[in-house]
Motif scaffolding. Structure first.
Motif, mmCIF file in Angstrom:
data_model
loop_
_atom_site.group_PDB
_atom_site.id
_atom_site.type_symbol
_atom_site.label_atom_id
_atom_site.label_comp_id
_atom_site.label_asym_id
_atom_site.label_seq_id
_atom_site.Cartn_x
_atom_site.Cartn_y
_atom_site.Cartn_z
ATOM 1 N N ASN A 172 0.792 -1.229 0.000
ATOM 2 C CA ASN A 172 0.000 0.000 0.000
ATOM 3 C C ASN A 172 0.823 1.277 0.000
ATOM 4 O OD1 ASN A 172 -2.479 -1.344 -0.014
ATOM 5 N ND2 ASN A 172 -2.459 -1.594 2.214
ATOM 6 N N ALA A 173 2.097 1.197 0.335
ATOM 7 C CA ALA A 173 2.899 2.409 0.466
ATOM 8 C C ALA A 173 3.468 2.905 -0.855
ATOM 9 C CB ALA A 173 4.038 2.163 1.456
ATOM 10 N N VAL A 174 3.273 2.130 -1.928
ATOM 11 C CA VAL A 174 3.933 2.424 -3.196
ATOM 12 C C VAL A 174 2.935 2.998 -4.206
ATOM 13 C CG1 VAL A 174 5.225 1.381 -5.110
ATOM 14 C CG2 VAL A 174 5.638 0.632 -2.769
ATOM 15 N N PHE A 175 3.386 3.951 -4.987
ATOM 16 C CA PHE A 175 2.566 4.639 -5.992
ATOM 17 C C PHE A 175 2.254 3.701 -7.151
ATOM 18 C CE2 PHE A 175 2.445 7.642 -9.711
ATOM 19 C CZ PHE A 175 1.325 8.373 -9.335
ATOM 20 N N LEU A 176 1.009 3.739 -7.620
ATOM 21 C CA LEU A 176 0.579 2.904 -8.741
ATOM 22 C C LEU A 176 -0.262 3.750 -9.684
ATOM 23 C CD1 LEU A 176 0.345 0.206 -10.198
ATOM 24 C CD2 LEU A 176 -1.517 -0.420 -8.619
ATOM 25 N N ALA A 177 0.202 3.903 -10.924
ATOM 26 C CA ALA A 177 -0.450 4.780 -11.892
ATOM 27 C C ALA A 177 -0.588 4.084 -13.244
ATOM 28 C CB ALA A 177 0.335 6.079 -12.047
ATOM 29 N N PRO A 178 -1.623 3.265 -13.433
ATOM 30 C CA PRO A 178 -1.821 2.617 -14.721
ATOM 31 C C PRO A 178 -2.296 3.596 -15.787
ATOM 32 C CG PRO A 178 -3.681 2.179 -13.292
ATOM 33 C CD PRO A 178 -2.659 2.906 -12.454
ATOM 34 N N GLU A 179 -2.005 3.264 -17.024
ATOM 35 C CA GLU A 179 -2.542 3.987 -18.184
ATOM 36 C C GLU A 179 -3.761 3.230 -18.701
ATOM 37 O OE1 GLU A 179 -2.901 4.018 -22.672
ATOM 38 O OE2 GLU A 179 -2.393 2.400 -21.285
ATOM 39 N N HIS A 180 -4.769 3.967 -19.203
ATOM 40 C CA HIS A 180 -5.924 3.312 -19.830
ATOM 41 C C HIS A 180 -6.387 4.155 -21.016
ATOM 42 C CE1 HIS A 180 -8.917 0.015 -19.188
ATOM 43 N NE2 HIS A 180 -9.511 0.716 -20.151
ATOM 44 N N LYS A 181 -6.680 3.468 -22.127
ATOM 45 C CA LYS A 181 -7.101 4.130 -23.347
ATOM 46 C C LYS A 181 -8.612 4.313 -23.379
ATOM 47 C CE LYS A 181 -3.199 2.307 -25.941
ATOM 48 N NZ LYS A 181 -2.435 2.204 -24.692
ATOM 49 N N VAL A 182 -9.065 5.400 -24.016
ATOM 50 C CA VAL A 182 -10.493 5.657 -24.119
ATOM 51 C C VAL A 182 -10.849 6.143 -25.519
ATOM 52 C CG1 VAL A 182 -10.512 6.322 -21.678
ATOM 53 C CG2 VAL A 182 -10.506 8.090 -23.418
ATOM 54 N N VAL A 183 -12.066 5.792 -25.939
ATOM 55 C CA VAL A 183 -12.668 6.333 -27.155
ATOM 56 C C VAL A 183 -14.053 6.816 -26.765
ATOM 57 C CG1 VAL A 183 -13.401 5.911 -29.533
ATOM 58 C CG2 VAL A 183 -11.419 4.692 -28.613
ATOM 59 N N LEU A 184 -14.287 8.095 -26.903
ATOM 60 C CA LEU A 184 -15.548 8.663 -26.428
ATOM 61 C C LEU A 184 -16.595 8.588 -27.541
ATOM 62 C CD1 LEU A 184 -16.558 9.796 -23.785
ATOM 63 C CD2 LEU A 184 -16.066 12.090 -24.635
ATOM 64 N N THR A 185 -17.206 7.410 -27.654
ATOM 65 C CA THR A 185 -18.287 7.196 -28.604
ATOM 66 C C THR A 185 -19.152 6.045 -28.118
ATOM 67 O OG1 THR A 185 -18.879 6.648 -30.898
ATOM 68 C CG2 THR A 185 -16.869 5.653 -30.025
ATOM 69 N N THR A 186 -20.440 6.128 -28.435
ATOM 70 C CA THR A 186 -21.352 5.031 -28.094
ATOM 71 C C THR A 186 -21.475 4.038 -29.238
ATOM 72 O OG1 THR A 186 -23.235 6.369 -28.835
ATOM 73 C CG2 THR A 186 -22.686 6.444 -26.484
ATOM 74 N N ASP A 187 -20.782 4.284 -30.338
ATOM 75 C CA ASP A 187 -20.749 3.359 -31.476
ATOM 76 C C ASP A 187 -19.696 2.286 -31.172
ATOM 77 O OD1 ASP A 187 -20.227 2.019 -33.892
ATOM 78 O OD2 ASP A 187 -20.686 3.793 -35.084
ATOM 79 N N VAL A 188 -20.158 1.119 -30.742
ATOM 80 C CA VAL A 188 -19.239 0.071 -30.277
ATOM 81 C C VAL A 188 -18.266 -0.344 -31.375
ATOM 82 C CG1 VAL A 188 -19.085 -2.282 -29.391
ATOM 83 C CG2 VAL A 188 -20.892 -0.752 -28.575
ATOM 84 N N GLU A 189 -18.757 -0.532 -32.580
ATOM 85 C CA GLU A 189 -17.887 -0.996 -33.669
ATOM 86 C C GLU A 189 -16.837 0.059 -34.028
ATOM 87 O OE1 GLU A 189 -17.747 -4.091 -34.621
ATOM 88 O OE2 GLU A 189 -19.314 -4.369 -33.096
ATOM 89 N N LYS A 190 -17.241 1.321 -34.008
ATOM 90 C CA LYS A 190 -16.272 2.391 -34.263
ATOM 91 C C LYS A 190 -15.213 2.420 -33.172
ATOM 92 C CE LYS A 190 -15.818 7.406 -34.750
ATOM 93 N NZ LYS A 190 -16.540 8.708 -34.774
ATOM 94 N N ALA A 191 -15.648 2.295 -31.919
ATOM 95 C CA ALA A 191 -14.706 2.311 -30.801
ATOM 96 C C ALA A 191 -13.714 1.157 -30.916
ATOM 97 C CB ALA A 191 -15.466 2.230 -29.486
ATOM 98 N N ARG A 192 -14.214 -0.017 -31.246
ATOM 99 C CA ARG A 192 -13.321 -1.173 -31.380
ATOM 100 C C ARG A 192 -12.357 -0.999 -32.537
ATOM 101 N NH1 ARG A 192 -18.035 -5.717 -30.279
ATOM 102 N NH2 ARG A 192 -17.916 -5.662 -27.974
ATOM 103 N N ALA A 193 -12.819 -0.401 -33.638
ATOM 104 C CA ALA A 193 -11.938 -0.182 -34.784
ATOM 105 C C ALA A 193 -10.810 0.777 -34.423
ATOM 106 C CB ALA A 193 -12.749 0.363 -35.963
ATOM 107 N N VAL A 194 -11.150 1.860 -33.724
ATOM 108 C CA VAL A 194 -10.125 2.821 -33.292
ATOM 109 C C VAL A 194 -9.172 2.157 -32.297
ATOM 110 C CG1 VAL A 194 -9.729 4.981 -32.059
ATOM 111 C CG2 VAL A 194 -11.601 4.819 -33.709
ATOM 112 N N GLY A 195 -9.738 1.393 -31.366
ATOM 113 C CA GLY A 195 -8.915 0.706 -30.390
ATOM 114 C C GLY A 195 -7.972 -0.289 -31.036
ATOM 115 N N ARG A 196 -8.483 -1.068 -31.983
ATOM 116 C CA ARG A 196 -7.634 -2.073 -32.639
ATOM 117 C C ARG A 196 -6.488 -1.430 -33.411
ATOM 118 N NH1 ARG A 196 -12.404 -5.359 -33.019
ATOM 119 N NH2 ARG A 196 -11.915 -7.388 -32.061
ATOM 120 N N GLU A 197 -6.735 -0.282 -33.987
ATOM 121 C CA GLU A 197 -5.686 0.388 -34.747
ATOM 122 C C GLU A 197 -4.488 0.695 -33.858
ATOM 123 O OE1 GLU A 197 -5.106 4.356 -37.573
ATOM 124 O OE2 GLU A 197 -7.077 3.855 -36.767
#
Length: 288
Positions: A172-197
């Motif tokens: 618990n004493a150590v800093f933890l800062a993960p990265e996470h990618k986001v695509v701000l769209t409700t179009d699932v297929e578009k989001a997955r296409a951008v993510g896959r790229e």
């Protein structure tokens, strides 16, 4: 050799991960104005870190972090000199993220663990404090090294499940800062296409593939172009509220800070617009 757990850096709950080798002062000011605590600069910045001073001069509280300095391309003595320059001018506002890069991209990639240890020894000799450096870490061995020789870990392209496992290993004493990618769209297929790229490159890198397999993904999941299950796990999408909920899962799993990488932003204006939409659901307060 120094082996001591450092005090945790305070970068706020959320920051912005930028897929560039630098950040403009204007973009830094925009990120700060929205209430984000840090800007993480990716793609192996040069050892001189010349971009940091103008960006820090344009802001008052935003912290800058490297995500990450590559030990094979950025010599430790030069990095240490750059850190000293920045720390002298802007105390406590720069965090040095360090990593080994990828076996597939680096001819010198031999005994990476030992190479990181030697690099940290050089930083110790140059008086770069453990409290202002973190390690890119995915697997147990590198996570444990991060806990012993730095302020903590900056895992990239992971899931809240990995965050929970990392927290257990780090303590618990150590800093933890993960990265996470986001695509701000409700179009699932578009989001997955951008993510896959974006994810496509990492499906050919053994350290990421092995980490996903440790997390329970199957060989079929990590085979190009990546299963929907994998892409959805590492790239959040949907409404601002849905994306914020996913990012908050990292905090619930033990993260201190989450570095958000916005995918599909054509320019800084589009990036800042997306970050503005996320700021409210993330509970951030705009600077006044």
């Amino acid at each position: 050799m120094t082996e001591a757990v450092a005090l945790k850096p305070d970068l706020g709950r959320f920051g912005v991960w930028l897929p560039n080798r630098s950040v403009t002062p204007e973009l830094a000011a925009g990120i700060e104005s929205l209430g984000y605590g840090a800007a993480w600069i990716g793609w192996s910045p040069d050892a001189e870190l010349a971009w940091a001073d103008p960006a820090l001069a344009q802001t008052t509280s935003l912290q800058l972090a490297t995500g990450i300095i590559n030990i094979w391309t950025a010599a430790a003595p030069t990095v240490a000199q750059s850190f000293a320059r920045i720390e002298s001018a802007y105390p406590g506002r720069f965090l040095l993220g360090i990593g080994v890069g990828h076996r597939e991209h680096t001819e010198e990639y031999v005994k990476p663990y030992d190479a990181v240890v030697a690099y940290l020894d050089e930083l110790d000799a140059a008086a770069v404090p453990t409290s202002r450096r973190v390690l890119a870490a995915l697997g147990p061995r590198m996570l444990r090294l991060a806990a012993r020789r730095s302020a903590g870990a900056h895992p990239y392209l992971t899931t809240p499940e990995h965050t929970a496992k990392a927290r257990e290993l780090l303590g618990n004493a150590v800093f933890l800062a993960p990265e996470h990618k986001v695509v701000l769209t409700t179009d699932v297929e578009k989001a997955r296409a951008v993510g896959r790229e974006t994810v496509d490159t990492y499906l050919g890198l053994s350290n990421y593939v092995n980490n996903w397999l440790r997390l329970g993904f199957t060989e079929a999941d990590v085979r190009k172009p990546g299963s929907d299950k994998l892409i959805d796990a590492v790239v959040a999408h949907g409404t601002p509220e849905a994306v914020a909920q996913r990012l908050n899962e990292h905090l619930a799993a033990g993260a201190d800070h989450v570095a958000i990488q916005v995918l599909g932003a054509a320019n800084d204006e589009t990036l800042l617009s997306t970050l503005h939409e996320l700021a409210g659901p993330l509970g951030l307060t705009a600077a006044t």
